[in-house]
Design a protein around this motif. Structure first.
Motif, mmCIF file in Angstrom:
data_model
loop_
_atom_site.group_PDB
_atom_site.id
_atom_site.type_symbol
_atom_site.label_atom_id
_atom_site.label_comp_id
_atom_site.label_asym_id
_atom_site.label_seq_id
_atom_site.Cartn_x
_atom_site.Cartn_y
_atom_site.Cartn_z
ATOM 1 N N LEU A 69 -32.356 -67.949 -92.547
ATOM 2 C CA LEU A 69 -33.604 -68.719 -92.561
ATOM 3 C C LEU A 69 -34.811 -67.788 -92.490
ATOM 4 N N ARG A 70 -34.689 -66.718 -91.722
ATOM 5 C CA ARG A 70 -35.771 -65.726 -91.664
ATOM 6 C C ARG A 70 -36.012 -65.127 -93.044
ATOM 7 N N ARG A 71 -34.933 -64.768 -93.721
ATOM 8 C CA ARG A 71 -35.067 -64.197 -95.059
ATOM 9 C C ARG A 71 -35.683 -65.219 -96.013
ATOM 10 N N HIS A 72 -35.278 -66.475 -95.918
ATOM 11 C CA HIS A 72 -35.838 -67.523 -96.776
ATOM 12 C C HIS A 72 -37.349 -67.665 -96.532
ATOM 13 N N ALA A 73 -37.745 -67.642 -95.267
ATOM 14 C CA ALA A 73 -39.172 -67.730 -94.950
ATOM 15 C C ALA A 73 -39.923 -66.524 -95.507
ATOM 16 N N ASP A 74 -39.364 -65.328 -95.332
ATOM 17 C CA ASP A 74 -39.988 -64.107 -95.866
ATOM 18 C C ASP A 74 -40.159 -64.195 -97.377
ATOM 19 N N GLU A 75 -39.132 -64.666 -98.061
ATOM 20 C CA GLU A 75 -39.184 -64.770 -99.525
ATOM 21 C C GLU A 75 -40.215 -65.791 -99.991
ATOM 22 N N ASN A 76 -40.568 -66.738 -99.122
ATOM 23 C CA ASN A 76 -41.561 -67.754 -99.453
ATOM 24 C C ASN A 76 -42.934 -67.423 -98.872
ATOM 25 N N GLY A 77 -43.123 -66.170 -98.455
ATOM 26 C CA GLY A 77 -44.412 -65.757 -97.927
ATOM 27 C C GLY A 77 -44.713 -66.309 -96.551
ATOM 28 N N GLY A 78 -43.681 -66.738 -95.848
ATOM 29 C CA GLY A 78 -43.877 -67.338 -94.536
ATOM 30 C C GLY A 78 -43.287 -66.511 -93.422
ATOM 31 N N ARG A 79 -43.091 -67.195 -92.307
ATOM 32 C CA ARG A 79 -42.577 -66.514 -91.126
ATOM 33 C C ARG A 79 -41.820 -67.513 -90.268
ATOM 34 N N LEU A 80 -40.631 -67.116 -89.832
ATOM 35 C CA LEU A 80 -39.843 -67.923 -88.907
ATOM 36 C C LEU A 80 -39.995 -67.336 -87.513
ATOM 37 N N THR A 81 -40.454 -68.168 -86.603
ATOM 38 C CA THR A 81 -40.680 -67.774 -85.219
ATOM 39 C C THR A 81 -39.739 -68.565 -84.330
ATOM 40 N N LEU A 82 -39.167 -67.890 -83.336
ATOM 41 C CA LEU A 82 -38.277 -68.546 -82.380
ATOM 42 C C LEU A 82 -39.009 -68.709 -81.061
ATOM 43 N N ALA A 83 -38.849 -69.882 -80.442
ATOM 44 C CA ALA A 83 -39.517 -70.158 -79.178
ATOM 45 C C ALA A 83 -38.548 -70.806 -78.198
ATOM 46 N N ALA A 84 -38.754 -70.517 -76.938
ATOM 47 C CA ALA A 84 -38.078 -71.167 -75.821
ATOM 48 C C ALA A 84 -36.557 -71.121 -75.863
ATOM 49 N N PRO A 85 -35.979 -69.957 -76.199
ATOM 50 C CA PRO A 85 -34.513 -69.914 -76.167
ATOM 51 C C PRO A 85 -34.007 -70.070 -74.731
ATOM 52 N N THR A 86 -32.898 -70.758 -74.581
ATOM 53 C CA THR A 86 -32.280 -70.869 -73.263
ATOM 54 C C THR A 86 -31.797 -69.485 -72.836
ATOM 55 N N ASP A 87 -31.488 -69.331 -71.570
ATOM 56 C CA ASP A 87 -30.975 -68.045 -71.079
ATOM 57 C C ASP A 87 -29.726 -67.633 -71.840
ATOM 58 N N ARG A 88 -28.864 -68.598 -72.119
ATOM 59 C CA ARG A 88 -27.616 -68.322 -72.839
ATOM 60 C C ARG A 88 -27.906 -67.803 -74.248
ATOM 61 N N VAL A 89 -28.811 -68.460 -74.941
ATOM 62 C CA VAL A 89 -29.158 -68.045 -76.311
ATOM 63 C C VAL A 89 -29.898 -66.705 -76.277
ATOM 64 N N MET A 90 -30.794 -66.529 -75.329
ATOM 65 C CA MET A 90 -31.524 -65.269 -75.234
ATOM 66 C C MET A 90 -30.565 -64.112 -74.985
ATOM 67 N N HIS A 91 -29.549 -64.335 -74.188
ATOM 68 C CA HIS A 91 -28.560 -63.295 -73.918
ATOM 69 C C HIS A 91 -27.884 -62.854 -75.211
ATOM 70 N N ILE A 92 -27.477 -63.785 -76.040
ATOM 71 C CA ILE A 92 -26.791 -63.438 -77.298
ATOM 72 C C ILE A 92 -27.773 -62.796 -78.282
ATOM 73 N N LEU A 93 -29.022 -63.219 -78.285
ATOM 74 C CA LEU A 93 -30.027 -62.589 -79.152
ATOM 75 C C LEU A 93 -30.232 -61.129 -78.750
ATOM 76 N N ARG A 94 -30.307 -60.882 -77.455
ATOM 77 C CA ARG A 94 -30.483 -59.501 -76.973
ATOM 78 C C ARG A 94 -29.238 -58.660 -77.214
ATOM 79 N N LEU A 95 -28.083 -59.230 -76.933
ATOM 80 C CA LEU A 95 -26.815 -58.513 -77.083
ATOM 81 C C LEU A 95 -26.606 -58.031 -78.517
ATOM 82 N N THR A 96 -27.027 -58.843 -79.476
ATOM 83 C CA THR A 96 -26.843 -58.506 -80.890
ATOM 84 C C THR A 96 -28.029 -57.765 -81.497
ATOM 85 N N GLY A 97 -29.135 -57.657 -80.768
ATOM 86 C CA GLY A 97 -30.324 -56.998 -81.282
ATOM 87 C C GLY A 97 -31.187 -57.888 -82.152
#
Length: 120
Positions: A69-97
């Motif tokens: 989805l980020r790539r799709h937004a970039d290709e359309n001149g836009g931007r995908l922003t993530l907000a308010a991830p739960t602790d569980r989701v934030m952990h996996i986002l950090r773990l994977t970079g």
């Protein structure tokens, strides 16, 4: 709705910006239906804030979908922003970079304030 459903609820649209709340589990079984709905939103509003506070589970398929989805937004001149991830989701986002490749904010208000100004 079952616990394994994944919902995309549009909360706000304002010109090129849309805010959408994502609820449920983001996994192999739910992302196939979610992806086309999210890309359609990006097609209509290239700057999208996804409120992840309602995500109860996210596996590698969910992470891959966010990256696509980020790539799709970039290709359309836009931007995908993530907000308010739960602790569980934030952990996996950090773990994977993946936390380093998205604009990521503690809540939707902060994410909305950080959006680029609309052209005059």
């Amino acid at each position: 709705m079952t616990d394994s459903d994944l919902h995309l609820d549009i909360v706000e649209t304002r010109g090129p910006l849309a805010v959408a709340a994502v609820r449920g589990e983001m996994d192999l079984h739910t992302t196939a239906d979610f992806y086309p709905r999210a890309t359609a939103l990006i097609d209509d509003h290239p700057h999208v804030i996804l409120d992840l506070s309602g995500i109860t589970f996210c596996d590698s398929s969910g992470l891959n979908t966010l990256l696509r989805l980020r790539r799709h937004a970039d290709e359309n001149g836009g931007r995908l922003t993530l907000a308010a991830p739960t602790d569980r989701v934030m952990h996996i986002l950090r773990l994977t970079g993946i936390d380093t490749v998205f604009p990521l904010y503690a809540d939707v208000t902060e994410a909305r304030a950080a959006q680029p100004p609309r052209p005059s």
